[in-house]
Design an enzyme around this catalytic site. Sequence first.
Site, mmCIF file in Angstrom:
data_model
loop_
_atom_site.group_PDB
_atom_site.id
_atom_site.type_symbol
_atom_site.label_atom_id
_atom_site.label_comp_id
_atom_site.label_asym_id
_atom_site.label_seq_id
_atom_site.Cartn_x
_atom_site.Cartn_y
_atom_site.Cartn_z
ATOM 1 N N CYS A 2 7.604 -22.260 15.574
ATOM 2 C CA CYS A 2 7.855 -21.608 16.862
ATOM 3 C C CYS A 2 7.380 -20.154 16.803
ATOM 4 O O CYS A 2 7.139 -19.602 15.759
ATOM 5 C CB CYS A 2 9.346 -21.629 17.140
ATOM 6 S SG CYS A 2 10.055 -23.259 16.991
ATOM 7 N N ARG A 27 -0.507 -21.575 16.954
ATOM 8 C CA ARG A 27 0.438 -22.214 16.021
ATOM 9 C C ARG A 27 0.936 -23.553 16.553
ATOM 10 O O ARG A 27 1.614 -24.297 15.865
ATOM 11 C CB ARG A 27 1.643 -21.294 15.797
ATOM 12 C CG ARG A 27 1.272 -19.950 15.228
ATOM 13 C CD ARG A 27 2.362 -18.933 15.451
ATOM 14 N NE ARG A 27 3.556 -19.248 14.734
ATOM 15 C CZ ARG A 27 4.164 -18.377 13.924
ATOM 16 N NH1 ARG A 27 3.641 -17.196 13.735
ATOM 17 N NH2 ARG A 27 5.262 -18.696 13.305
ATOM 18 N N TRP A 75 8.251 -25.277 18.922
ATOM 19 C CA TRP A 75 7.676 -26.459 18.272
ATOM 20 C C TRP A 75 8.883 -27.331 17.955
ATOM 21 O O TRP A 75 9.669 -26.997 17.055
ATOM 22 C CB TRP A 75 6.930 -26.028 17.008
ATOM 23 C CG TRP A 75 6.540 -27.139 16.094
ATOM 24 C CD1 TRP A 75 7.271 -27.640 15.052
ATOM 25 C CD2 TRP A 75 5.342 -27.921 16.126
ATOM 26 N NE1 TRP A 75 6.598 -28.655 14.434
ATOM 27 C CE2 TRP A 75 5.414 -28.856 15.068
ATOM 28 C CE3 TRP A 75 4.212 -27.930 16.924
ATOM 29 C CZ2 TRP A 75 4.398 -29.775 14.797
ATOM 30 C CZ3 TRP A 75 3.207 -28.837 16.660
ATOM 31 C CH2 TRP A 75 3.302 -29.744 15.615
ATOM 32 N N ASN A 101 13.806 -19.492 15.506
ATOM 33 C CA ASN A 101 12.926 -20.335 14.673
ATOM 34 C C ASN A 101 13.759 -20.802 13.500
ATOM 35 O O ASN A 101 14.485 -20.005 12.915
ATOM 36 C CB ASN A 101 11.753 -19.508 14.085
ATOM 37 C CG ASN A 101 10.714 -19.209 15.126
ATOM 38 O OD1 ASN A 101 10.806 -19.685 16.245
ATOM 39 N ND2 ASN A 101 9.720 -18.412 14.757
ATOM 40 N N GLY A 102 13.630 -22.080 13.129
ATOM 41 C CA GLY A 102 14.332 -22.538 11.939
ATOM 42 C C GLY A 102 15.177 -23.763 12.249
ATOM 43 O O GLY A 102 15.108 -24.331 13.331
ATOM 44 N N GLU A 482 -7.389 -39.471 -1.775
ATOM 45 C CA GLU A 482 -7.158 -38.314 -0.889
ATOM 46 C C GLU A 482 -8.082 -37.171 -1.250
ATOM 47 O O GLU A 482 -8.661 -36.515 -0.378
ATOM 48 C CB GLU A 482 -5.688 -37.896 -0.964
ATOM 49 C CG GLU A 482 -5.327 -36.635 -0.205
ATOM 50 C CD GLU A 482 -5.655 -36.691 1.295
ATOM 51 O OE1 GLU A 482 -5.947 -37.793 1.812
ATOM 52 O OE2 GLU A 482 -5.653 -35.636 1.937
ATOM 53 N N LYS A 486 -10.796 -35.497 1.315
ATOM 54 C CA LYS A 486 -10.839 -34.052 1.603
ATOM 55 C C LYS A 486 -12.250 -33.513 1.422
ATOM 56 O O LYS A 486 -12.780 -32.815 2.278
ATOM 57 C CB LYS A 486 -9.869 -33.301 0.671
ATOM 58 C CG LYS A 486 -8.407 -33.452 1.014
ATOM 59 C CD LYS A 486 -7.991 -32.682 2.229
ATOM 60 C CE LYS A 486 -7.829 -33.399 3.525
ATOM 61 N NZ LYS A 486 -7.315 -34.691 3.696
ATOM 62 N N GLU A 489 -14.703 -34.972 4.120
ATOM 63 C CA GLU A 489 -14.559 -34.642 5.547
ATOM 64 C C GLU A 489 -14.812 -33.176 5.845
ATOM 65 O O GLU A 489 -15.129 -32.834 6.971
ATOM 66 C CB GLU A 489 -13.190 -35.064 6.073
ATOM 67 C CG GLU A 489 -12.002 -34.325 5.533
ATOM 68 C CD GLU A 489 -10.704 -34.778 6.209
ATOM 69 O OE1 GLU A 489 -10.722 -35.128 7.394
ATOM 70 O OE2 GLU A 489 -9.680 -34.800 5.516
ATOM 71 N N HIS A 505 -16.487 -51.812 -13.174
ATOM 72 C CA HIS A 505 -16.894 -52.967 -12.339
ATOM 73 C C HIS A 505 -17.937 -52.552 -11.309
ATOM 74 O O HIS A 505 -18.002 -53.107 -10.218
ATOM 75 C CB HIS A 505 -15.655 -53.551 -11.651
ATOM 76 C CG HIS A 505 -14.639 -54.045 -12.616
ATOM 77 N ND1 HIS A 505 -14.776 -55.203 -13.351
ATOM 78 C CD2 HIS A 505 -13.470 -53.480 -13.040
ATOM 79 C CE1 HIS A 505 -13.743 -55.372 -14.133
ATOM 80 N NE2 HIS A 505 -12.924 -54.340 -13.970
ATOM 81 N N LYS A 604 -8.595 -33.639 15.290
ATOM 82 C CA LYS A 604 -7.320 -33.538 14.563
ATOM 83 C C LYS A 604 -6.485 -34.794 14.807
ATOM 84 O O LYS A 604 -5.796 -35.253 13.929
ATOM 85 C CB LYS A 604 -6.537 -32.300 15.017
ATOM 86 C CG LYS A 604 -5.242 -32.072 14.244
ATOM 87 C CD LYS A 604 -5.481 -31.954 12.757
ATOM 88 C CE LYS A 604 -4.210 -31.911 11.948
ATOM 89 N NZ LYS A 604 -4.449 -32.030 10.484
HETATM 90 C C1 AGP Z 1 -7.085 -36.341 7.246
HETATM 91 O O1 AGP Z 1 -7.504 -35.131 6.647
HETATM 92 C C2 AGP Z 1 -7.857 -36.641 8.497
HETATM 93 N N1 AGP Z 1 -7.746 -35.571 9.430
HETATM 94 C C3 AGP Z 1 -7.532 -38.015 9.083
HETATM 95 O O2 AGP Z 1 -7.825 -38.986 8.102
HETATM 96 C C4 AGP Z 1 -6.057 -38.236 9.509
HETATM 97 O O3 AGP Z 1 -5.237 -38.304 8.378
HETATM 98 C C5 AGP Z 1 -5.985 -39.575 10.253
HETATM 99 O O4 AGP Z 1 -6.776 -39.472 11.418
HETATM 100 C C6 AGP Z 1 -4.542 -39.968 10.641
HETATM 101 O O5 AGP Z 1 -4.013 -38.997 11.490
HETATM 102 P P1 AGP Z 1 -2.429 -39.051 11.807
HETATM 103 O O6 AGP Z 1 -1.732 -38.809 10.515
HETATM 104 O O7 AGP Z 1 -2.203 -37.972 12.801
HETATM 105 O O8 AGP Z 1 -2.125 -40.418 12.338
#
Ligand code: AGP
Length: 609
Positions: A2, A27, A75, A101-102, A482, A486, A489, A505, A604
């Site tokens: 927030c 934010r 938020w 906030n909190g 993961e 990272k 992407e 394999h 996002k």
């Molecule tokens: C992760 O870094 C990516 N931005 C993407 O894989 C993301 O995790 C995926 O689209 C799922 O999003 P969500 O967790 O909001 O469902």
Amino acid sequence: MCGIVGYTGPRESLDILIGGLERLEYRGYDSAGVAIVGEDGRLRVRKDQGKLQALKDLVAKDPVNGNFGIAHTRWATHGAPNQVNAHPHTDQTEHIAIVHNGIIENCDALREALRAKGHTFDTETDTEVLSHLIGEYWDGTLEKAVAAALRLVEGAFGVAVISDLDPGKIVGARKGSPLVVGVGDGEYFVASDVAAILQHTNQVIYLADDEMVVITRRGFRTQTIHEIPVSKEIEEITWELSQVEKGGYDHFMLKEIFEQPRCIQNAIRGRLDDDGWKAHIGGLNLTDEELLRHERVVFLACGTSWHAAMIGEYMIEEYCRIPVEVEYASEFRYRNPVIDSKTLVIVISQSGETADTLAAMREAQRRGATALGICNVVGSTIAREADGGMYIHAGPEIGVASTKAFTSQVATLAVFTLHLARLHGLSDEPARSLIHGLRRIPEQMEKILASEPKVADIARHYYHHDNCLYLGRGYNFPVALEGALKLKEISYVHAEGYPAAEMKHGPIALIDENMPVVFICTKDSAYDKIKSNMQEVRARQGRIIAVATEGDTQIQSLADEVLYVPPTVDALVPLLSVLPLQMLSYHVAVLRGCNVDQPRNLAKSVTVE
Ligand code: AGP
């Protein structure tokens, strides 16, 4: 997270307050409001759900003028993101207004105590309880009432409070949520972030936990919530505003990587019981009996959340001894899955809006499954439509590449696993280890984050490669996936994650001096096996970056670079071993000139199929 802004001085406050909130919009928030004491001496509140434009429209229709006030962007953490739950909240008499906030962990107990004294509440928010508590202690001096109330609060707060009974005064306080005081020329500000006030002054005071500020038109003084005076230095902010919105970091992603220790504290706050070595989870909406009725778990997720789900699979199978599957949501919904009322579906989504995940959850529910949502965005569609769930409390994640949400998801899954495991008969010792391990994670994360300069140096030696392999075993296999995602992407390097043993394999054909390999090889039951895999790579001139356990000197003979993480319970290792990989991908992307916060082709939240 927030946003808080407060102003008192000779100028009209409304534009200053709303302008400050605009500086905090990045934010993320879902409602906004202001409280101002008008020229007639009356306190007025204007607030609404949605973005700042809705608030601006409201005050345009129903103006509120005056030269001291407070404002907030919310938020949502407790209570849906709507007009009623928006801040500011007022006390019973509507003479005192607060923005907060909190999270107040003991707000239920405080609410019941106030109800017993005749208080009635309009919302389920913890902030309204705090406003009523301050009203209960009102004795004519605002700071005394605020201090008395805050001494009863357990949890985290950053607050600003005003009253038309104490004109011109703003009282601010913090514990766990930042609050800064701006010292202007005959005017004063409070804010949750200097970004909100930097255009007015660069002279600020940062409050420490349990400290308060009492601001009047004649000046300010600082004290503790125990009413002990404290002297504070005025500091000068030298950042540019654009830097301030990122907290001094060059990118939101780096800021969010460094927020993770605090995020883990928020994810476990109030959820671990050292007395019974068990978990307390509000909002699960499933009784113990209902949970025990389910004979298997199916995770549904996408992307990074799918990697968190894999860690959840290993956790629940290890601690609860029930079968678990992890499904790509996009695959699950089209393959006529075997689902029934004995299936507990756990749906993981940071945004709570991912189209594939939402559709898969609805399909599972249609087939009789119970769905739990593990989300970050309060009131998101998945969170609302699930039968229950847990919020991860990571705060808004601005960077497209998920970092703090991932580790907060894993920590939240660990809490849920503890809860379910104790129902399935998990003994005290592993439960105790898990709780102690979780509590130590924030400090251990801080230690790893301090190695960023070394990670940046390694990135300088490897960023020109266009391919990379990530290999791990056990709990570090999802971490390998993961880490590869990272890098992929945000730096557009072709990176693949594999179980280390799987290399022979096929992928081993790729190994040569142009294929760097990242091994996540912390000390666990598969350690000796993964060392053999490293030798296989070395024998083919492969260059190795290793993420290893502190004190493991053996590994140095097998790797070109070693990044260390502290030891912890196997199930919690991902919370630590992922951090070097997040930092590595960040620095490679920066060196490759990529747009770290908004990588090409990505959104996002993928709200389309
Ligand atoms: C992760 O870094 C990516 N931005 C993407 O894989 C993301 O995790 C995926 O689209 C799922 O999003 P969500 O967790 O909001 O469902």
